[in-house]
Design an enzyme around this catalytic site. Structure first.
Site, PDB file in Angstrom:
ATOM      1  N   CYS A  46       0.815  -1.215   0.000  1.00  0.00           N
ATOM      2  CA  CYS A  46       0.000   0.000   0.000  1.00  0.00           C
ATOM      3  C   CYS A  46       0.851   1.268   0.000  1.00  0.00           C
ATOM      4  CB  CYS A  46      -0.880   0.047   1.242  1.00  0.00           C
ATOM      5  SG  CYS A  46      -1.790  -1.460   1.540  1.00  0.00           S
ATOM      6  N   LYS A  85      13.141 -14.152 -12.162  1.00  0.00           N
ATOM      7  CA  LYS A  85      12.818 -13.043 -13.074  1.00  0.00           C
ATOM      8  C   LYS A  85      11.763 -13.488 -14.074  1.00  0.00           C
ATOM      9  CE  LYS A  85      13.940 -10.360 -11.341  1.00  0.00           C
ATOM     10  NZ  LYS A  85      14.720 -10.256 -10.160  1.00  0.00           N
ATOM     11  N   LYS A 133       6.207  -4.017  -4.615  1.00  0.00           N
ATOM     12  CA  LYS A 133       7.637  -3.730  -4.642  1.00  0.00           C
ATOM     13  C   LYS A 133       8.264  -3.902  -3.261  1.00  0.00           C
ATOM     14  CE  LYS A 133      11.529  -2.375  -6.336  1.00  0.00           C
ATOM     15  NZ  LYS A 133      12.285  -3.447  -7.012  1.00  0.00           N
ATOM     16  N   ARG A 159       4.536   0.355  -6.185  1.00  0.00           N
ATOM     17  CA  ARG A 159       4.502  -0.487  -4.990  1.00  0.00           C
ATOM     18  C   ARG A 159       3.493  -1.633  -5.136  1.00  0.00           C
ATOM     19  NH1 ARG A 159       6.733   2.098  -0.563  1.00  0.00           N
ATOM     20  NH2 ARG A 159       5.366   1.112   0.943  1.00  0.00           N
ATOM     21  N   TRP A 190      -3.160  -2.583  -1.455  1.00  0.00           N
ATOM     22  CA  TRP A 190      -2.756  -3.917  -1.916  1.00  0.00           C
ATOM     23  C   TRP A 190      -3.400  -4.877  -0.928  1.00  0.00           C
ATOM     24  CZ3 TRP A 190       0.197  -8.191  -0.346  1.00  0.00           C
ATOM     25  CH2 TRP A 190       0.692  -9.004  -1.368  1.00  0.00           C
ATOM     26  N   HIS A 239      17.772 -36.745  -9.570  1.00  0.00           N
ATOM     27  CA  HIS A 239      17.082 -37.137  -8.331  1.00  0.00           C
ATOM     28  C   HIS A 239      15.615 -36.735  -8.348  1.00  0.00           C
ATOM     29  CE1 HIS A 239      20.914 -38.370  -6.760  1.00  0.00           C
ATOM     30  NE2 HIS A 239      21.416 -37.226  -7.192  1.00  0.00           N
ATOM     31  N   ASN A 279      -1.046   1.335   6.014  1.00  0.00           N
ATOM     32  CA  ASN A 279      -0.212   0.314   5.353  1.00  0.00           C
ATOM     33  C   ASN A 279       0.304  -0.593   6.465  1.00  0.00           C
ATOM     34  OD1 ASN A 279       1.628  -1.167   3.880  1.00  0.00           O
ATOM     35  ND2 ASN A 279       3.135   0.480   3.737  1.00  0.00           N
ATOM     36  N   GLY A 280       0.159  -1.907   6.276  1.00  0.00           N
ATOM     37  CA  GLY A 280       0.613  -2.840   7.314  1.00  0.00           C
ATOM     38  C   GLY A 280      -0.506  -3.798   7.668  1.00  0.00           C
ATOM     39  N   GLU A 303       8.182 -14.267 -12.391  1.00  0.00           N
ATOM     40  CA  GLU A 303       7.427 -13.176 -11.777  1.00  0.00           C
ATOM     41  C   GLU A 303       6.852 -12.198 -12.795  1.00  0.00           C
ATOM     42  OE1 GLU A 303       9.562 -10.492  -9.135  1.00  0.00           O
ATOM     43  OE2 GLU A 303      11.395 -10.782 -10.256  1.00  0.00           O
ATOM     44  N   GLU A 362      18.044 -16.826  -9.722  1.00  0.00           N
ATOM     45  CA  GLU A 362      17.590 -15.464 -10.008  1.00  0.00           C
ATOM     46  C   GLU A 362      16.973 -15.374 -11.409  1.00  0.00           C
ATOM     47  OE1 GLU A 362      16.880 -13.004  -8.390  1.00  0.00           O
ATOM     48  OE2 GLU A 362      16.986 -11.266  -9.705  1.00  0.00           O
TER      49      GLU A 362
HETATM   50  C1  F6R Z   1      12.107 -10.004  -7.226  1.00  0.00           C
HETATM   51  C2  F6R Z   1      12.078  -9.065  -6.132  1.00  0.00           C
HETATM   52  C3  F6R Z   1      11.754  -9.584  -4.773  1.00  0.00           C
HETATM   53  C4  F6R Z   1      12.583  -8.827  -3.725  1.00  0.00           C
HETATM   54  C5  F6R Z   1      12.173  -9.265  -2.309  1.00  0.00           C
HETATM   55  C6  F6R Z   1      13.025  -8.592  -1.261  1.00  0.00           C
HETATM   56  O1  F6R Z   1      12.478  -9.388  -8.413  1.00  0.00           O
HETATM   57  O2  F6R Z   1      12.281  -7.902  -6.305  1.00  0.00           O
HETATM   58  O3  F6R Z   1      11.957 -10.950  -4.689  1.00  0.00           O
HETATM   59  O4  F6R Z   1      13.925  -9.091  -3.953  1.00  0.00           O
HETATM   60  O5  F6R Z   1      10.836  -8.930  -2.102  1.00  0.00           O
HETATM   61  O6  F6R Z   1      12.904  -7.210  -1.313  1.00  0.00           O
HETATM   62  P1  F6R Z   1      13.957  -6.266  -0.619  1.00  0.00           P
HETATM   63  O7  F6R Z   1      15.242  -6.423  -1.341  1.00  0.00           O
HETATM   64  O8  F6R Z   1      13.381  -4.888  -0.771  1.00  0.00           O
HETATM   65  O9  F6R Z   1      14.076  -6.699   0.804  1.00  0.00           O
END
Ligand code: F6R
Length: 609
Positions: free
Chosen positions: A2, A486, A604, A27, A75, A505, A101-102, A489, A482
């Site tokens: 949020c 990417k 985000k 966000r 959110w 396995h 937010n929270g 997501e 990673e």
């Molecule tokens: C994926 C991504 C998330 C963040 C995760 C941690 O592309 O961005 O997996 O890496 O939510 O976020 P931070 O780094 O802000 O603690």
């Protein structure tokens, strides 16, 4: 998660709130709303979906006149995305408005208590209990009332509050969810979840601490602790420009941020290299303290966790310190084995991730030394960790992390080199050589970015892929994790990453005719093993795209498609190997017509557990 914006000043509040909320879109949200006080009463408007809807329905804010207001992008956590559940929430006679937010963890208990006293709820949210609780405790004194509510609620919150009894005032409170206060110069003040929301109006901000309350009018900002004692606070200046948080000609923030990686890496590396050696002044650890470290925990979530996986290989090899990598959401509920020589490294772009923050606090409760690798300056993790290394990636807006990942890797390289050198595992000559190779990375990434068309072409062949597998060994396994994250997501294609030795396995049963397998082969000594793994999947019908360097003709012979990365020191290949995988994910998502910057269901900054 949020987004919150609040304004009090002499201009019309609604357009400023809408503009600020637009800057917080990254966000993640599913509905939005604003409430404005016109001097007599609070009026509000909420809409489901994009901010555009709220903008249109309020004619750009014109239908809500007034110079004091709060706004919110939601959110969903408690209650489906709907107008009913969108914020702001109110007490019954709509004299108190709240954005939040929270998560209020004890909201069910509080709701029952309030319902027992005749309060009627309009939504399914945890936030609405705050509005009614404020009403329940209201004694004419806003600060007094807010302090009482804070004593009753458990969980995390950033709150923006207005009382119609207190014209020209916005109140704020926070615990564990981010909230900043912007100090305007011309009789106006702001609250916001993040800097971009207010940067157009001011660069001067206060960072609120947990369990603090703020009172804002056009000409003052005051901070109080839970006992309502006024607390002094230092005004900080934001050094970066709004342009850094705008697309600057790119179609998407993600592509812009991919392209910003060479600069971000330079910004992270340069201040920490002196006379060809690593020098990290802000580390605040003596050589003796570094020599005493006998175990490191690397903690993070998602992408940040993946840099921890990479760091394990590098630290163990270069500095000979045992490293345990853990997801913050797991670590926070463990009973970690630790002693005076344990260092806990918490890695976070936002510095606000709820699980990572909780893991940091757990480590501190155990009396452990903590080090944050953080991007967002002034964030909670940066303030609470014993030591901080900022990654200087600049604002990262796209939900999918790219430049934050790349700079976190650099921070790990710098630390591992420093620790290895101080502990006598890295010689002067090795240090000089590795620093030189690290300094070449930005130019090498620039080169890789030039082959984006080739990757786009390849991606276009796989727009309809059902599932994709990423394989690697050693450090390449970390890159595979990673690359897979990417892709899944932002493209919504199922993908998974495996340490290639694990194939036999179980996972190999998933390979069928045409399955795309992305194989990483950047660790010279592991290439023969990986070639065998490629053969295993090819003989079961897989199509293999390999990421490797030019020294391995046997890879080209085996894989059906090869992408080459420049040669670098074996510890830094992950910085190059990830670039084609970021571009691959990006172009698949673009080809599928998806909103790359705001993937569904994702936020985000994950400020709730
Ligand atoms: C994926 C991504 C998330 C963040 C995760 C941690 O592309 O961005 O997996 O890496 O939510 O976020 P931070 O780094 O802000 O603690």
């Amino acid at each position: 998660m949020c987004g919150i914006v609040g304004y009090v000043g002499s201009h019309q509040a609604a357009p400023i709130l809408l503009d600020g909320l637009a800057k917080l879109e990254y966000r993640g949200y599913d509905s939005a709303g604003i409430a404005v006080f016109d001097g007599k009463k609070i009026t509000s408007h909420k809409a489901l979906g994009k901010l555009k809807v709220l903008n249109e329905e309020t004619h750009g804010g014109a239908t809500l006149p007034g110079t004091c207001g709060i706004g919110h992008t939601r959110w969903a956590t408690h209650g489906v995305p709907s107008v009913r559940n969108a914020h702001p929430h109110f007490n019954s006679d709509e004299t108190i408005a709240v954005v939040h937010n929270g998560i209020i963890e004890n909201y069910i208990k509080l709701r029952k208590m309030l319902e027992g006293k005749g309060y009627q709820f309009q939504s399914d949210t945890d936030t609405e209990v705050v509005a009614h609780l404020l009403d329940y405790y209201y004694d004419g004194n806003a600060l007094h009332t807010i302090a009482k509510v804070i004593e009753r609620v458990e969980g995390s919150y950033a709150l923006g509050i207005m009382f119609s009894d207190h014209p020209h005032h916005v109140f704020a409170a926070r615990k564990d969810s981010p909230l900043i206060i912007g100090a305007g110069e011309n009789g106006e003040n702001f609250i916001a979840s993040d800097v971009p929301a207010i940067l157009k109006y001011t660069r001067n901000v206060y960072y609120m601490d947990s369990l603090e309350i703020a009172s804002l009018s056009p000409d003052h900002v005051r901070f109080y602790n839970i006992d309502l004692e006024e607390v002094p606070k230092e005004l900080k200046t934001i050094e970066w420009d709004l342009s850094a948080a705008e697309k600057g000609g790119y179609d998407y923030f993600m592509l812009k941020e991919i392209y910003e990686q060479p600069k971000a890496i330079r910004d992270c590396m340069s201040p920490r290299i002196r006379d060809g050696k690593v020098a990290i002044e802000e580390l605040g650890m003596t050589d003796e303290e570094i020599r005493r470290i006998d175990r490191i925990y690397m903690i993070g979530c998602g992408t940040a966790y993946h840099t921890g996986v990479m760091a394990k290989y590098i630290f163990e090899d270069l500095a000979r310190i045992p490293v345990e990598v853990d997801l913050a959401s797991e670590f926070r509920y463990r009973n970690p084995i630790c002693n005076a020589g344990t260092l806990v490294v918490v890695i976070s772009q936002s510095g606000e991730t709820a699980d990572t923050l909780a893991a940091l606090r757990l480590a501190k409760d155990h009396g452990l030394k903590t080090l944050g690798i953080v991007n967002a300056v002034g964030s909670s993790i940066a303030r609470e960790a014993d030591h901080v290394i900022y990654t200087y990636a600049g604002p990262e807006i796209a939900v999918a992390s790219t430049k934050a990942y790349s700079t976190q890797l650099i921070a790990h390289y710098l630390l591992a080199l420093k620790f290895g050198y101080v502990r006598g595992m890295v010689s002067d000559e090795q240090m000089g050589d590795m620093v030189r190779q690290m300094e070449e990375l930005p130019a090498q990434i620039d080169l890789l970015l030039q082959s984006k068309e080739k990757i786009q072409k390849f991606a276009n062949r796989y727009l309809a892929a059902k599932d994709v597998f990423f394989l690697g060994r050693g450090q390449d396994y970390a890159t595979a994790l990673e690359g897979s994250l990417k892709l899944k997501e932002i493209s919504y294609i199922f993908s998974d990453a495996y340490a290639a030795g694990e194939l036999k396995h179980g996972p190999i049963s998933l390979i069928e005719e045409g399955t795309l397998v992305v194989a990483l082969l950047t660790q010279d000594e592991l290439v023969p093993k990986m070639v065998s793994n490629m053969q295993e999947v090819i003989s079961r019908g897989a199509f293999v795209m390999a990421v490797t360097n030019v020294d391995h003709p046997e890879v080209e012979k085996t894989a059906q498609y090869c992408l080459y990365i420049p040669k670098t020191c074996r510890y830094f290949t992950g910085s190059l190997g990830i670039i084609p995988l970021q571009l691959f994910a990006y172009y698949i998502a673009i080809g599928r017509g998806l909103d790359v910057d705001k993937p569904r269901n994702l936020a985000k900054s994950v400020t709730v557990e």
